[in-house]
Design a protein around this motif. Structure first.
Motif, PDB file in Angstrom:
ATOM      1  N   VAL A 254       0.832  -1.209   0.000  1.00  0.00           N
ATOM      2  CA  VAL A 254       0.000   0.000   0.000  1.00  0.00           C
ATOM      3  C   VAL A 254       0.864   1.256   0.000  1.00  0.00           C
ATOM      4  CG1 VAL A 254      -1.786   1.285   1.219  1.00  0.00           C
ATOM      5  CG2 VAL A 254      -1.900  -1.197   1.139  1.00  0.00           C
ATOM      6  N   ASP A 258       0.710   3.953  -2.874  1.00  0.00           N
ATOM      7  CA  ASP A 258       0.397   5.337  -2.504  1.00  0.00           C
ATOM      8  C   ASP A 258       1.435   6.298  -3.091  1.00  0.00           C
ATOM      9  OD1 ASP A 258      -1.166   7.272  -1.012  1.00  0.00           O
ATOM     10  OD2 ASP A 258       0.565   7.423   0.325  1.00  0.00           O
ATOM     11  N   TYR A 261       0.961   6.453  -7.012  1.00  0.00           N
ATOM     12  CA  TYR A 261      -0.237   7.184  -7.461  1.00  0.00           C
ATOM     13  C   TYR A 261      -0.178   8.664  -7.089  1.00  0.00           C
ATOM     14  CZ  TYR A 261      -2.816   3.445  -9.653  1.00  0.00           C
ATOM     15  OH  TYR A 261      -3.221   2.479 -10.535  1.00  0.00           O
ATOM     16  N   ARG A 262       0.412   8.990  -5.939  1.00  0.00           N
ATOM     17  CA  ARG A 262       0.580  10.413  -5.606  1.00  0.00           C
ATOM     18  C   ARG A 262       1.490  11.088  -6.628  1.00  0.00           C
ATOM     19  NH1 ARG A 262       0.103  12.322   0.199  1.00  0.00           N
ATOM     20  NH2 ARG A 262      -1.408  10.912   1.097  1.00  0.00           N
ATOM     21  N   GLY A 265      -0.555  11.707  -9.574  1.00  0.00           N
ATOM     22  CA  GLY A 265      -1.495  12.809  -9.313  1.00  0.00           C
ATOM     23  C   GLY A 265      -0.810  14.157  -9.404  1.00  0.00           C
ATOM     24  N   ILE A 266       0.400  14.243  -8.872  1.00  0.00           N
ATOM     25  CA  ILE A 266       1.125  15.516  -8.894  1.00  0.00           C
ATOM     26  C   ILE A 266       1.566  15.867 -10.312  1.00  0.00           C
ATOM     27  CG2 ILE A 266       3.263  16.660  -8.174  1.00  0.00           C
ATOM     28  CD1 ILE A 266       2.896  15.224  -5.432  1.00  0.00           C
ATOM     29  N   ASN A 269      -1.026  17.195 -12.618  1.00  0.00           N
ATOM     30  CA  ASN A 269      -1.775  18.376 -12.170  1.00  0.00           C
ATOM     31  C   ASN A 269      -0.941  19.601 -11.825  1.00  0.00           C
ATOM     32  OD1 ASN A 269      -4.827  17.823 -11.816  1.00  0.00           O
ATOM     33  ND2 ASN A 269      -3.869  15.944 -11.103  1.00  0.00           N
ATOM     34  N   ALA A 270       0.361  19.415 -11.544  1.00  0.00           N
ATOM     35  CA  ALA A 270       1.174  20.544 -11.069  1.00  0.00           C
ATOM     36  C   ALA A 270       1.213  21.673 -12.096  1.00  0.00           C
ATOM     37  CB  ALA A 270       2.589  20.074 -10.758  1.00  0.00           C
ATOM     38  N   ARG A 271       1.317  22.893 -11.610  1.00  0.00           N
ATOM     39  CA  ARG A 271       1.409  24.080 -12.471  1.00  0.00           C
ATOM     40  C   ARG A 271       2.828  24.606 -12.539  1.00  0.00           C
ATOM     41  NH1 ARG A 271      -3.137  21.818 -13.780  1.00  0.00           N
ATOM     42  NH2 ARG A 271      -4.507  23.217 -14.926  1.00  0.00           N
ATOM     43  N   LYS A 272       3.709  24.132 -11.678  1.00  0.00           N
ATOM     44  CA  LYS A 272       5.143  24.419 -11.813  1.00  0.00           C
ATOM     45  C   LYS A 272       5.904  23.297 -11.124  1.00  0.00           C
ATOM     46  CE  LYS A 272       6.087  27.350  -7.995  1.00  0.00           C
ATOM     47  NZ  LYS A 272       6.485  28.611  -7.414  1.00  0.00           N
TER      48      LYS A 272
ATOM     49  N   VAL B 254       0.401  31.753 -10.020  1.00  0.00           N
ATOM     50  CA  VAL B 254       0.878  30.423 -10.421  1.00  0.00           C
ATOM     51  C   VAL B 254       1.134  29.549  -9.191  1.00  0.00           C
ATOM     52  CG1 VAL B 254       2.658  29.136 -11.637  1.00  0.00           C
ATOM     53  CG2 VAL B 254       1.863  31.306 -12.567  1.00  0.00           C
ATOM     54  N   ASP B 255       1.683  30.155  -8.142  1.00  0.00           N
ATOM     55  CA  ASP B 255       1.940  29.385  -6.917  1.00  0.00           C
ATOM     56  C   ASP B 255       0.653  28.798  -6.352  1.00  0.00           C
ATOM     57  OD1 ASP B 255       4.727  30.008  -6.794  1.00  0.00           O
ATOM     58  OD2 ASP B 255       4.192  32.015  -6.105  1.00  0.00           O
ATOM     59  N   ASP B 258      -0.757  26.147  -8.556  1.00  0.00           N
ATOM     60  CA  ASP B 258       0.046  24.932  -8.386  1.00  0.00           C
ATOM     61  C   ASP B 258      -0.363  24.186  -7.115  1.00  0.00           C
ATOM     62  OD1 ASP B 258       2.257  23.217  -9.184  1.00  0.00           O
ATOM     63  OD2 ASP B 258       3.313  24.026  -7.452  1.00  0.00           O
ATOM     64  N   TYR B 261      -3.953  22.636  -7.629  1.00  0.00           N
ATOM     65  CA  TYR B 261      -4.001  21.484  -8.538  1.00  0.00           C
ATOM     66  C   TYR B 261      -3.214  20.288  -7.994  1.00  0.00           C
ATOM     67  CZ  TYR B 261      -6.854  23.351 -12.249  1.00  0.00           C
ATOM     68  OH  TYR B 261      -7.916  23.824 -12.976  1.00  0.00           O
ATOM     69  N   ARG B 262      -2.118  20.552  -7.291  1.00  0.00           N
ATOM     70  CA  ARG B 262      -1.392  19.438  -6.662  1.00  0.00           C
ATOM     71  C   ARG B 262      -2.278  18.762  -5.605  1.00  0.00           C
ATOM     72  NH1 ARG B 262       4.724  19.476  -6.282  1.00  0.00           N
ATOM     73  NH2 ARG B 262       5.354  20.556  -8.159  1.00  0.00           N
ATOM     74  N   TYR B 264      -5.472  18.624  -5.627  1.00  0.00           N
ATOM     75  CA  TYR B 264      -6.448  17.832  -6.377  1.00  0.00           C
ATOM     76  C   TYR B 264      -5.826  16.536  -6.898  1.00  0.00           C
ATOM     77  CZ  TYR B 264      -9.714  16.417  -9.975  1.00  0.00           C
ATOM     78  OH  TYR B 264     -10.576  15.688 -10.747  1.00  0.00           O
ATOM     79  N   GLY B 265      -4.602  16.634  -7.423  1.00  0.00           N
ATOM     80  CA  GLY B 265      -3.903  15.453  -7.944  1.00  0.00           C
ATOM     81  C   GLY B 265      -3.675  14.418  -6.862  1.00  0.00           C
ATOM     82  N   ILE B 266      -3.322  14.883  -5.679  1.00  0.00           N
ATOM     83  CA  ILE B 266      -3.053  13.944  -4.577  1.00  0.00           C
ATOM     84  C   ILE B 266      -4.350  13.304  -4.089  1.00  0.00           C
ATOM     85  CG2 ILE B 266      -2.319  13.811  -2.148  1.00  0.00           C
ATOM     86  CD1 ILE B 266      -0.103  15.868  -2.901  1.00  0.00           C
ATOM     87  N   ASN B 269      -5.781  10.579  -6.179  1.00  0.00           N
ATOM     88  CA  ASN B 269      -4.903   9.446  -6.498  1.00  0.00           C
ATOM     89  C   ASN B 269      -4.326   8.710  -5.293  1.00  0.00           C
ATOM     90  OD1 ASN B 269      -4.331   9.134  -9.534  1.00  0.00           O
ATOM     91  ND2 ASN B 269      -4.357  11.342  -9.224  1.00  0.00           N
ATOM     92  N   ALA B 270      -4.289   9.354  -4.115  1.00  0.00           N
ATOM     93  CA  ALA B 270      -3.619   8.741  -2.959  1.00  0.00           C
ATOM     94  C   ALA B 270      -4.250   7.405  -2.588  1.00  0.00           C
ATOM     95  CB  ALA B 270      -3.648   9.695  -1.768  1.00  0.00           C
ATOM     96  N   ARG B 271      -3.436   6.499  -2.070  1.00  0.00           N
ATOM     97  CA  ARG B 271      -3.895   5.168  -1.632  1.00  0.00           C
ATOM     98  C   ARG B 271      -3.999   5.090  -0.120  1.00  0.00           C
ATOM     99  NH1 ARG B 271      -5.182   5.412  -6.731  1.00  0.00           N
ATOM    100  NH2 ARG B 271      -5.660   3.363  -7.598  1.00  0.00           N
ATOM    101  N   ILE B 273      -4.276   8.120   3.345  1.00  0.00           N
ATOM    102  CA  ILE B 273      -4.185   9.537   3.707  1.00  0.00           C
ATOM    103  C   ILE B 273      -4.730   9.726   5.113  1.00  0.00           C
ATOM    104  CG2 ILE B 273      -6.441  10.196   2.709  1.00  0.00           C
ATOM    105  CD1 ILE B 273      -4.962  12.741   1.620  1.00  0.00           C
ATOM    106  N   GLU B 277      -3.983  15.433   6.868  1.00  0.00           N
ATOM    107  CA  GLU B 277      -3.560  15.791   5.509  1.00  0.00           C
ATOM    108  C   GLU B 277      -4.788  16.007   4.613  1.00  0.00           C
ATOM    109  OE1 GLU B 277      -1.321  12.921   3.230  1.00  0.00           O
ATOM    110  OE2 GLU B 277      -0.935  14.389   1.654  1.00  0.00           O
TER     111      GLU B 277
END
Lengths: 341, 341
Positions: A254, A258, A261-262, A265-266, A269-272, B254-255, B258, B261-262, B264-266, B269-271, B273, B277
């Motif tokens: 797991v 985890d 997949y994280r 996900g990052i 989706n990341a913007r920078k 942008v910060d 970022d 969206y990060r 959201y990505g986590i 997708n996380a397995r 948490i 967090e």
């Protein structure tokens, strides 16, 4: 197609196989003592030896005069493994002959007069050695190498004297690194006479759990012995990495799911994102595909190609018109989102 | 529908509005001096006052004997704001009357004999006060409260004497928190006579940039004055939060994109948490929707409902059959992936 766009670079523990031969021409002073005029003559002579009609290779090669490039263009070529960090730093006359698929690059007037490099995707060290040997012979038809009956090929740095060969595998060992086993691996491999280096060779950092393993000694062993020894070493590395992967799946399934997949996900989706973080994440994603854990659509590019594309010089060179360093992390993130869409 | 499932909880800076009245019955000793027998009689009397046919409220209420519940069931009710942390810790006879939509909960034999609580989604403190006042009057038709002409209502803890009212807003202030402005806000609000507390009230932690602001003083001011003062305070908070949000968009667009969206990505997708967090990430996602930055499909649930559902007691209570604490982080991650699918 470049070698790093071949799907073999993503398949296993071994990303690529590389052979490098260091050679010098007898009649010219060694770098850095060679004059600009002499270097120019020497380079023309070597270009003539390769870019001619006698050889089928000729038409597939192009020559680039490296010393006239911008710092960023040089860096970008280094990131694609075409030239060495040493040549990036060089201001004297120097250049490189590149085969169209980038499996061959021949640096001229780097640390030695000639550095023949062959790289193939996956575990193909024999192929790399065969081709390097062929090119070596081809050059030797036209020029006389600096060679000593007792020592072998004479090189600028004594560590290369003899065969002048450095054979290496680029390996991806996330399980060994994750288990804190790298120091043990370095110790074990040194007993094979094998050195562990960073992703861009000597003195460079290992990022994304990617290392180069190569022969320590160039003297007193034949090329075939050196390569056989390196193959034994990589088999040892593969066994160890597989053992730690199995361990991981059994005891920390797991956790590793985890992490993978994280990472996905990052990156989608990341913007920078910095090059260093992107490498760590791409390493997790490669691990996820290799372990069969990451159940998302396959990419249209190889992961190793993405790894090369997100390096600072390449991002600057390929994606940004104006030289705006601050935009790099944003442009890199946008490129990665598109790759993982 | 519960109040926290109403889309008003996600709309603005104010998540919810709450009024709590502390009351005691004259003829019984105050907790903790009240005997088990007396507590039982007292509770029956109060249940009788509310769960009868004279009142239209009666049929919408149910009674739960809290002291017989498991630690986890109690915790789960606390996480949904039905009972207080004080009642969770209590082992003596105690219970709660709950309205079906959970806008009203009346704790019996908590720190005081009666704690009337009304909560509404969004900025609805007048509605909360009206309803609390009505219920207070309804109870007073049946029992005689401990009341002093000089002081007002007598309570177990002197900080509640007088009106016995605590009016509060639950606020989401990510921009103020992100800019390190919380200490300044606490200082500024104390000048209004307003206290800043954690998400579950006194002595609890603020998570996910969510705080409760409430009146400090219960004595010497009328309920209407107290509520008017609290409204001024929340207007001040809203102005400040909006100012810092504008600042953020202007200087660190942008910060913040970022970060959002990060997050959201986590979360998608996380397995595994943790609750903590997850709260931080859900806060970012609420911020993303409020700022119009997060361009992903809207959820089928309110974010605040998700925030309640991912608390440890609720995860244990709603999603896991066996009492396996280690599985919570995995089950929470699975629930969140489904929510954000």
């Amino acid at each position: 197609m470049k070698w790093y766009q071949d799907k073999n670079v993503d398949d296993g523990i071994v990303i690529s196989s590389r052979v490098r031969l260091a050679r010098n021409i007898k009649k010219y002073p060694f770098p850095p003592k060679i004059s600009t005029q002499q270097a120019e003559t020497m380079i023309e002579e070597l270009k003539g030896a390769l870019l001619n009609e006698r050889t089928p290779l000729g038409s597939q090669f192009k020559y680039i005069e490296v010393n006239t490039l911008s710092a960023n263009e040089k860096r970008s070529m280094m990131e694609s493994h075409i030239i060495s960090p040493v040549m990036v730093a060089k201001t004297e006359k120097c250049g490189v002959l590149i085969k169209d698929d980038e499996t061959v690059s021949i640096m001229l007037n780097e640390e030695d007069h000639v550095r023949i490099q062959t790289i193939f995707p996956g575990e193909n060290i024999d192929k790399a050695w065969d081709l390097a040997d062929k090119i070596d012979n081809l050059i030797e038809e036209s020029v006389e190498y600096a060679f000593d009956e007792g020592c072998g090929y004479i090189t600028s740095c004594p560590t290369n004297i003899g065969t002048g060969i450095r054979a290496s595998f680029m390996i991806h060992v996330p399980a060994l690194e994750g288990a804190g086993q790298m120091q043990n691996l370095v110790t074990a491999l040194s007993k094979f006479g094998i050195t562990v280096r960073g992703i861009y060779g000597e003195g460079t950092e290992a990022v994304g759990s990617i290392y180069q393993i190569s022969n320590q000694i160039t003297l007193g062993q034949s090329e075939d012995e050196i390569i056989k020894n390196l193959k034994n070493a990589v088999n040892f590395v593969k066994e160890q990495e597989v053992r730690f992967r199995e361990n991981l799946i059994q005891n920390r399934k797991v956790d590793i799911e985890d992490e993978i997949y994280r990472a996905y996900g990052i990156i989608s989706n990341a913007r920078k994102i910095s090059a260093k973080e992107a490498m760590v994440i791409l390493s997790k994603i490669r691990e996820g595909f290799v372990l069969g854990i990451l159940d998302v659509p396959k990419l249209n590019e190889t992961i190793y190609n993405v790894m090369i594309n997100i390096q600072p010089g390449n991002v600057q060179n390929n994606f940004i018109a104006e030289n705006n360093v601050n935009k790099r992390d944003e442009v890199r993130a946008k490129y990665l989102r598109d790759v993982f869409k």
